[in-house]
Design a protein around this motif. Structure first.
Motif, PDB file in Angstrom:
ATOM      1  N   THR A  69       0.854  -1.180   0.000  1.00 54.19           N
ATOM      2  CA  THR A  69       0.000   0.000   0.000  1.00 54.19           C
ATOM      3  C   THR A  69       0.893   1.233   0.000  1.00 54.19           C
ATOM      4  OG1 THR A  69      -1.621  -1.254   1.262  1.00 54.19           O
ATOM      5  CG2 THR A  69      -1.935   1.133   1.143  1.00 54.19           C
ATOM      6  N   HIS A  70       0.689   2.109  -0.972  1.00 54.53           N
ATOM      7  CA  HIS A  70       1.561   3.265  -1.197  1.00 54.53           C
ATOM      8  C   HIS A  70       1.197   4.384  -0.211  1.00 54.53           C
ATOM      9  CE1 HIS A  70       3.200   6.369  -4.305  1.00 54.53           C
ATOM     10  NE2 HIS A  70       4.069   6.117  -3.344  1.00 54.53           N
ATOM     11  N   LEU A  71       1.851   4.372   0.954  1.00 55.43           N
ATOM     12  CA  LEU A  71       1.528   5.333   2.013  1.00 55.43           C
ATOM     13  C   LEU A  71       2.622   6.367   2.259  1.00 55.43           C
ATOM     14  CD1 LEU A  71      -0.141   2.941   4.623  1.00 55.43           C
ATOM     15  CD2 LEU A  71      -1.237   4.373   2.881  1.00 55.43           C
ATOM     16  N   GLY A  72       3.769   6.200   1.628  1.00 54.04           N
ATOM     17  CA  GLY A  72       4.860   7.146   1.826  1.00 54.04           C
ATOM     18  C   GLY A  72       5.457   7.573   0.502  1.00 54.04           C
ATOM     19  N   PRO A  73       6.283   8.628   0.524  1.00 52.39           N
ATOM     20  CA  PRO A  73       6.884   9.103  -0.727  1.00 52.39           C
ATOM     21  C   PRO A  73       7.950   8.149  -1.249  1.00 52.39           C
ATOM     22  CG  PRO A  73       7.769  10.314   1.120  1.00 52.39           C
ATOM     23  CD  PRO A  73       6.684   9.422   1.673  1.00 52.39           C
ATOM     24  N   TRP A  74       8.151   8.172  -2.527  1.00 55.79           N
ATOM     25  CA  TRP A  74       9.239   7.477  -3.207  1.00 55.79           C
ATOM     26  C   TRP A  74       9.740   8.478  -4.228  1.00 55.79           C
ATOM     27  CZ3 TRP A  74      11.696   3.291  -1.725  1.00 55.79           C
ATOM     28  CH2 TRP A  74      12.566   2.632  -2.619  1.00 55.79           C
ATOM     29  N   PRO A  75      11.009   8.497  -4.562  1.00 51.26           N
ATOM     30  CA  PRO A  75      11.503   9.528  -5.483  1.00 51.26           C
ATOM     31  C   PRO A  75      10.610   9.703  -6.714  1.00 51.26           C
ATOM     32  CG  PRO A  75      13.330   8.219  -4.667  1.00 51.26           C
ATOM     33  CD  PRO A  75      12.068   7.570  -4.146  1.00 51.26           C
ATOM     34  N   GLY A  76      10.121  10.924  -6.872  1.00 54.91           N
ATOM     35  CA  GLY A  76       9.290  11.243  -8.026  1.00 54.91           C
ATOM     36  C   GLY A  76       7.816  10.945  -7.863  1.00 54.91           C
ATOM     37  N   THR A  77       7.401  10.486  -6.679  1.00 53.57           N
ATOM     38  CA  THR A  77       5.996  10.151  -6.461  1.00 53.57           C
ATOM     39  C   THR A  77       5.490  10.768  -5.165  1.00 53.57           C
ATOM     40  OG1 THR A  77       6.346   8.119  -5.196  1.00 53.57           O
ATOM     41  CG2 THR A  77       6.345   7.912  -7.603  1.00 53.57           C
ATOM     42  N   VAL A  78       4.193  10.814  -5.045  1.00 50.29           N
ATOM     43  CA  VAL A  78       3.539  11.190  -3.790  1.00 50.29           C
ATOM     44  C   VAL A  78       2.663  10.022  -3.373  1.00 50.29           C
ATOM     45  CG1 VAL A  78       3.571  13.668  -4.247  1.00 50.29           C
ATOM     46  CG2 VAL A  78       1.641  12.311  -5.027  1.00 50.29           C
ATOM     47  N   PRO A  79       2.431   9.822  -2.076  1.00 47.21           N
ATOM     48  CA  PRO A  79       1.610   8.699  -1.627  1.00 47.21           C
ATOM     49  C   PRO A  79       0.206   8.753  -2.232  1.00 47.21           C
ATOM     50  CG  PRO A  79       2.738   9.723   0.224  1.00 47.21           C
ATOM     51  CD  PRO A  79       2.963  10.605  -0.957  1.00 47.21           C
ATOM     52  N   THR A  80      -0.270   7.597  -2.647  1.00 43.18           N
ATOM     53  CA  THR A  80      -1.613   7.512  -3.231  1.00 43.18           C
ATOM     54  C   THR A  80      -2.612   6.832  -2.309  1.00 43.18           C
ATOM     55  OG1 THR A  80      -1.181   5.362  -4.241  1.00 43.18           O
ATOM     56  CG2 THR A  80      -0.650   7.334  -5.563  1.00 43.18           C
ATOM     57  N   GLY A  81      -2.110   6.080  -1.321  1.00 43.78           N
ATOM     58  CA  GLY A  81      -2.994   5.311  -0.455  1.00 43.78           C
ATOM     59  C   GLY A  81      -3.531   4.059  -1.130  1.00 43.78           C
ATOM     60  N   LYS A  82      -3.109   3.804  -2.365  1.00 41.11           N
ATOM     61  CA  LYS A  82      -3.603   2.644  -3.116  1.00 41.11           C
ATOM     62  C   LYS A  82      -2.711   1.433  -2.904  1.00 41.11           C
ATOM     63  CE  LYS A  82      -5.725   5.377  -6.732  1.00 41.11           C
ATOM     64  NZ  LYS A  82      -5.909   5.567  -8.150  1.00 41.11           N
ATOM     65  N   ARG A  83      -3.325   0.275  -2.948  1.00 41.77           N
ATOM     66  CA  ARG A  83      -2.569  -0.975  -2.909  1.00 41.77           C
ATOM     67  C   ARG A  83      -2.069  -1.239  -4.324  1.00 41.77           C
ATOM     68  NH1 ARG A  83      -0.738  -4.614   0.303  1.00 41.77           N
ATOM     69  NH2 ARG A  83      -0.608  -6.766  -0.342  1.00 41.77           N
ATOM     70  N   LEU A  84      -0.750  -1.357  -4.465  1.00 41.96           N
ATOM     71  CA  LEU A  84      -0.133  -1.523  -5.774  1.00 41.96           C
ATOM     72  C   LEU A  84       0.474  -2.905  -5.907  1.00 41.96           C
ATOM     73  CD1 LEU A  84       1.715   1.910  -6.034  1.00 41.96           C
ATOM     74  CD2 LEU A  84      -0.548   1.310  -6.897  1.00 41.96           C
ATOM     75  N   THR A  85       0.464  -3.407  -7.122  1.00 42.72           N
ATOM     76  CA  THR A  85       1.093  -4.677  -7.447  1.00 42.72           C
ATOM     77  C   THR A  85       2.093  -4.422  -8.564  1.00 42.72           C
ATOM     78  OG1 THR A  85      -0.906  -5.905  -6.851  1.00 42.72           O
ATOM     79  CG2 THR A  85       0.695  -7.025  -8.257  1.00 42.72           C
ATOM     80  N   PHE A  86       3.313  -4.895  -8.376  1.00 39.31           N
ATOM     81  CA  PHE A  86       4.379  -4.762  -9.360  1.00 39.31           C
ATOM     82  C   PHE A  86       4.853  -6.149  -9.745  1.00 39.31           C
ATOM     83  CE2 PHE A  86       4.758  -1.256  -6.359  1.00 39.31           C
ATOM     84  CZ  PHE A  86       4.761  -0.157  -7.186  1.00 39.31           C
ATOM     85  N   THR A  87       5.265  -6.310 -10.967  1.00 35.53           N
ATOM     86  CA  THR A  87       5.953  -7.525 -11.373  1.00 35.53           C
ATOM     87  C   THR A  87       7.408  -7.164 -11.612  1.00 35.53           C
ATOM     88  OG1 THR A  87       5.383  -7.120 -13.684  1.00 35.53           O
ATOM     89  CG2 THR A  87       3.899  -8.558 -12.414  1.00 35.53           C
TER      90      THR A  87
END
Length: 136
Positions: free
Chosen positions: A84-102
């Motif tokens: 779940t995207h709750l904190g910053p990552w370089p170039g992004t702002v938190p979205t609060g969304k659950r993300l899935t990456f491959t």
């Protein structure tokens, strides 16, 4: 433990269950991060720092290995990462969304420890969150 089992246990147990105290059992003291043609010293302390930053962005981050291939001394792992995207990552702002990456991780295993880590993550899904569809 086979190299594949070592890598699977590292990602699915140590990383997914957030057990930084176990890093020295899996990460060699001279472990490096491969970024393209560059290598960056990592070791257990560097890996702990990287995983802590990842936890700040995705507090519930997990890794699941779909399949692996071993070509000594490398273990190639196809992975699904979720959080779940709750904190910053370089170039992004938190979205609060659950993300899935491959992604694909490439780890070199020597003497029962990971001594080199690299790979690629498909962040296309994340990029879609930051762009709005263009009108046609």
């Amino acid at each position: 433990m086979t190299p594949q089992e070592l890598v699977r246990t590292f990602y699915e147990s140590v990383v997914s269950l957030h057990r930084p105290e176990d890093l020295p059992r899996f990460i060699g003291a001279d472990c490096v991060l491969r970024q393209g043609e560059q290598t960056v010293p990592l070791g257990p302390a560097g890996m702990a720092h990287h995983l802590a930053a990842l936890r700040e962005t995705y507090p519930d981050y997990t890794v699941r290995i779909l399949r692996q291939h071993w070509a000594a001394p490398y273990v190639i792992s196809e992975c699904v990462m979720e959080g779940t995207h709750l904190g910053p990552w370089p170039g992004t702002v938190p979205t609060g969304k659950r993300l899935t990456f491959t992604g694909v991780n490439v780890d070199r295993v020597e003497c029962g420890k990971i001594v080199e880590h690299g790979g690629a993550v498909n962040t296309f899904e994340t990029c879609l969150l930051y762009t709005s569809p263009s009108p046609r």
